[in-house]
Design an enzyme around this catalytic site. Structure first.
Site, PDB file in Angstrom:
ATOM      1  N   CYS A 169     -10.810 -10.884 -45.212  1.00 55.45           N
ATOM      2  CA  CYS A 169      -9.510 -11.416 -44.791  1.00 55.45           C
ATOM      3  C   CYS A 169      -8.535 -10.244 -44.699  1.00 55.45           C
ATOM      4  O   CYS A 169      -8.328  -9.531 -45.694  1.00 55.45           O
ATOM      5  CB  CYS A 169      -9.044 -12.422 -45.840  1.00 55.45           C
ATOM      6  N   ASN A 170      -7.962 -10.058 -43.534  1.00 53.92           N
ATOM      7  CA  ASN A 170      -6.999  -8.961 -43.355  1.00 53.92           C
ATOM      8  C   ASN A 170      -5.747  -9.170 -44.194  1.00 53.92           C
ATOM      9  O   ASN A 170      -5.187  -8.219 -44.751  1.00 53.92           O
ATOM     10  CB  ASN A 170      -6.579  -8.877 -41.884  1.00 53.92           C
TER      11      ASN A 170
ATOM     12  N   TYR B 290      -3.143 -18.208 -45.580  1.00 52.22           N
ATOM     13  CA  TYR B 290      -2.552 -17.108 -46.345  1.00 52.22           C
ATOM     14  C   TYR B 290      -1.421 -16.440 -45.543  1.00 52.22           C
ATOM     15  O   TYR B 290      -0.473 -15.905 -46.125  1.00 52.22           O
ATOM     16  CB  TYR B 290      -3.600 -16.025 -46.622  1.00 52.22           C
ATOM     17  N   GLY B 291      -1.571 -16.425 -44.219  1.00 47.69           N
ATOM     18  CA  GLY B 291      -0.683 -15.628 -43.355  1.00 47.69           C
ATOM     19  C   GLY B 291       0.800 -15.744 -43.664  1.00 47.69           C
ATOM     20  O   GLY B 291       1.487 -14.731 -43.808  1.00 47.69           O
TER      21      GLY B 291
ATOM     22  N   GLU C 132      -9.794 -23.592 -37.984  1.00 42.47           N
ATOM     23  CA  GLU C 132     -10.156 -24.446 -39.127  1.00 42.47           C
ATOM     24  C   GLU C 132     -10.489 -25.872 -38.663  1.00 42.47           C
ATOM     25  O   GLU C 132     -11.342 -26.533 -39.235  1.00 42.47           O
ATOM     26  CB  GLU C 132      -9.023 -24.481 -40.158  1.00 42.47           C
TER      27      GLU C 132
ATOM     28  N   CYS D  23      -7.409 -10.533 -37.498  1.00 39.49           N
ATOM     29  CA  CYS D  23      -7.542 -11.622 -38.475  1.00 39.49           C
ATOM     30  C   CYS D  23      -8.961 -12.125 -38.302  1.00 39.49           C
ATOM     31  O   CYS D  23      -9.435 -12.266 -37.161  1.00 39.49           O
ATOM     32  CB  CYS D  23      -6.527 -12.724 -38.170  1.00 39.49           C
ATOM     33  N   THR D  24      -9.654 -12.389 -39.400  1.00 37.86           N
ATOM     34  CA  THR D  24     -11.081 -12.715 -39.290  1.00 37.86           C
ATOM     35  C   THR D  24     -11.335 -14.078 -38.643  1.00 37.86           C
ATOM     36  O   THR D  24     -12.462 -14.371 -38.254  1.00 37.86           O
ATOM     37  CB  THR D  24     -11.756 -12.641 -40.669  1.00 37.86           C
ATOM     38  N   HIS D  25     -10.303 -14.897 -38.514  1.00 35.28           N
ATOM     39  CA  HIS D  25     -10.477 -16.152 -37.773  1.00 35.28           C
ATOM     40  C   HIS D  25     -10.565 -15.907 -36.260  1.00 35.28           C
ATOM     41  O   HIS D  25     -11.140 -16.710 -35.534  1.00 35.28           O
ATOM     42  CB  HIS D  25      -9.296 -17.103 -38.029  1.00 35.28           C
TER      43      HIS D  25
ATOM     44  N   ASP E  43     -12.542 -15.553 -47.999  1.00 34.79           N
ATOM     45  CA  ASP E  43     -11.418 -15.623 -47.050  1.00 34.79           C
ATOM     46  C   ASP E  43     -10.620 -16.869 -47.420  1.00 34.79           C
ATOM     47  O   ASP E  43     -11.045 -17.667 -48.267  1.00 34.79           O
ATOM     48  CB  ASP E  43     -11.970 -15.743 -45.616  1.00 34.79           C
ATOM     49  N   SER E  44      -9.482 -17.048 -46.764  1.00 42.95           N
ATOM     50  CA  SER E  44      -8.706 -18.272 -46.987  1.00 42.95           C
ATOM     51  C   SER E  44      -9.451 -19.502 -46.474  1.00 42.95           C
ATOM     52  O   SER E  44      -9.168 -20.617 -46.907  1.00 42.95           O
ATOM     53  CB  SER E  44      -7.366 -18.162 -46.263  1.00 42.95           C
TER      54      SER E  44
HETATM   55  N1  DGL Z   1      -8.546 -14.899 -42.010  1.00 47.01           N
HETATM   56  C1  DGL Z   1      -7.413 -14.329 -42.605  1.00 47.01           C
HETATM   57  C2  DGL Z   1      -7.129 -12.927 -42.091  1.00 47.01           C
HETATM   58  O1  DGL Z   1      -8.036 -12.215 -41.729  1.00 47.01           O
HETATM   59  C3  DGL Z   1      -6.163 -15.109 -42.830  1.00 47.01           C
HETATM   60  C4  DGL Z   1      -5.929 -16.418 -42.236  1.00 47.01           C
HETATM   61  C5  DGL Z   1      -4.825 -17.178 -42.938  1.00 47.01           C
HETATM   62  O2  DGL Z   1      -5.162 -17.843 -43.913  1.00 47.01           O
HETATM   63  O3  DGL Z   1      -3.665 -17.085 -42.508  1.00 47.01           O
HETATM   64  O4  DGL Z   1      -6.000 -12.499 -42.075  1.00 47.01           O
END
Ligand code: DGL
Length: 283
Positions: free
Chosen positions: A90-91, A59-60, A168, A200-202, A27-28
């Site tokens: 990561c989505n 990443y978003g 984070e 989003c996995t976060h 993931d990011s």
């Molecule tokens: N956890 C990531 C997701 O599922 C992205 C978070 C990010 O870096 O913006 O989309």
């Protein structure tokens, strides 16, 4: 048994699949731990390698080309470690790059996408809210997902500014986190959403705050467990499930500074872990 995997991998070497090879998950940042924990729980015999690309987080808001480049780089690192499968936890990266990875690398690549389909089947009000990054919501893959499953229902999309950064920082319950969550969730509830997709996995790490803001009757959809079961099904089908005793703790890698990442992981992972820095070529 012909698993269909004994072909040439990216490095031009012949690979023969080994069921005791590790599974690579990335993931990011720390968000993918919400998937890794389900994999660890459902597949305790598997060795796991986790990469947080936190040198390039988030990443978003980044372009799909940028996220694709990082995703390919991390996948190459994982393949160098001899993984038998890659989970894109990561989505945003899945939306940008899963097709590229599947074309390029000859091993099972499992991705994660917002649980629009389960949300639609559970909703009573016919209004669902999808919480995700701008990258995911703006992707063609997501548009197709909504077009396929969302016709009969109202699907409201909501980018969640600042949520990834709060996770984070380890601020899962702070005042600022609550304010950011309320800013995204309250408008969805006002418009009648009774089901919210954690796309989003976060975000599963903020589930208790989302629940507080949304109220007890609103359902939250998190596909982490479904991803672990899908991975299990795929590996089983290929004769690649490890069946030894419980494996050790995952190996953690970071493209950024491993020090702060170790502290963050300590908050979210039950066992003590150490984090290594990715070799320069992959940072
Ligand atoms: N956890 C990531 C997701 O599922 C992205 C978070 C990010 O870096 O913006 O989309």
């Amino acid at each position: 048994m012909n698993t269909g995997l004994s072909k040439v991998n990216f490095a031009g070497m012949m690979t023969s699949p080994d069921r005791f090879a590790p599974i690579g998950v990335f993931d990011s940042g720390v968000g993918g731990l919400s998937i890794l924990s389900h994999i660890h729980q459902h597949l305790p015999a598997e060795s796991l390698i986790y990469v947080a690309d936190n040198g390039h987080l988030p990443y978003g808001p980044k372009s799909s080309a940028y996220v694709t480049t990082r995703t390919r780089t991390i996948s190459r690192f994982l393949i160098e470690q001899g993984v038998k499968s890659i989970v894109v936890a990561c989505n945003t990266a899945t939306a940008a790059a899963i097709a590229t990875l599947r074309n390029e690398f000859n091993l099972p690549v499992i991705g994660v996408e917002p649980g629009v389909k389960p949300a639609i089947s559970q909703s009573r009000s016919g209004v669902i809210g999808v919480l995700a990054t701008e990258g995911t919501l703006g992707s063609e893959k997501f548009q197709r997902l909504v077009a396929t499953h969302g016709e009969s229902q109202q699907v409201i999309v909501q980018p969640c500014h600042g949520w990834v950064e709060q996770v984070e920082r380890g601020e899962l319950h702070s005042e600022l986190t609550r304010t950011l969550v309320a800013a995204a969730v309250e408008p969805l509830i006002r418009r009648g959403a009774d089901t919210l997709v954690l796309g989003c996995t976060h975000y599963p790490f903020l589930a208790s705050v989302v629940r507080d803001v949304a109220g007890p009757t609103v359902e939250l959809i998190d596909t982490g467990e479904a991803i672990a079961l899908e991975l299990q099904r795929r590996l089983h089908g290929l004769g690649l499930l490890a069946d030894a005793a419980r494996a050790g703790e995952p190996g953690f890698w970071s493209s950024g500074d491993p020090g702060p990442l170790s502290v963050q992981i300590k908050r979210l992972w039950p066992q003590a872990v150490s984090v290594e820095r990715l070799p320069e070529a992959f940072r």
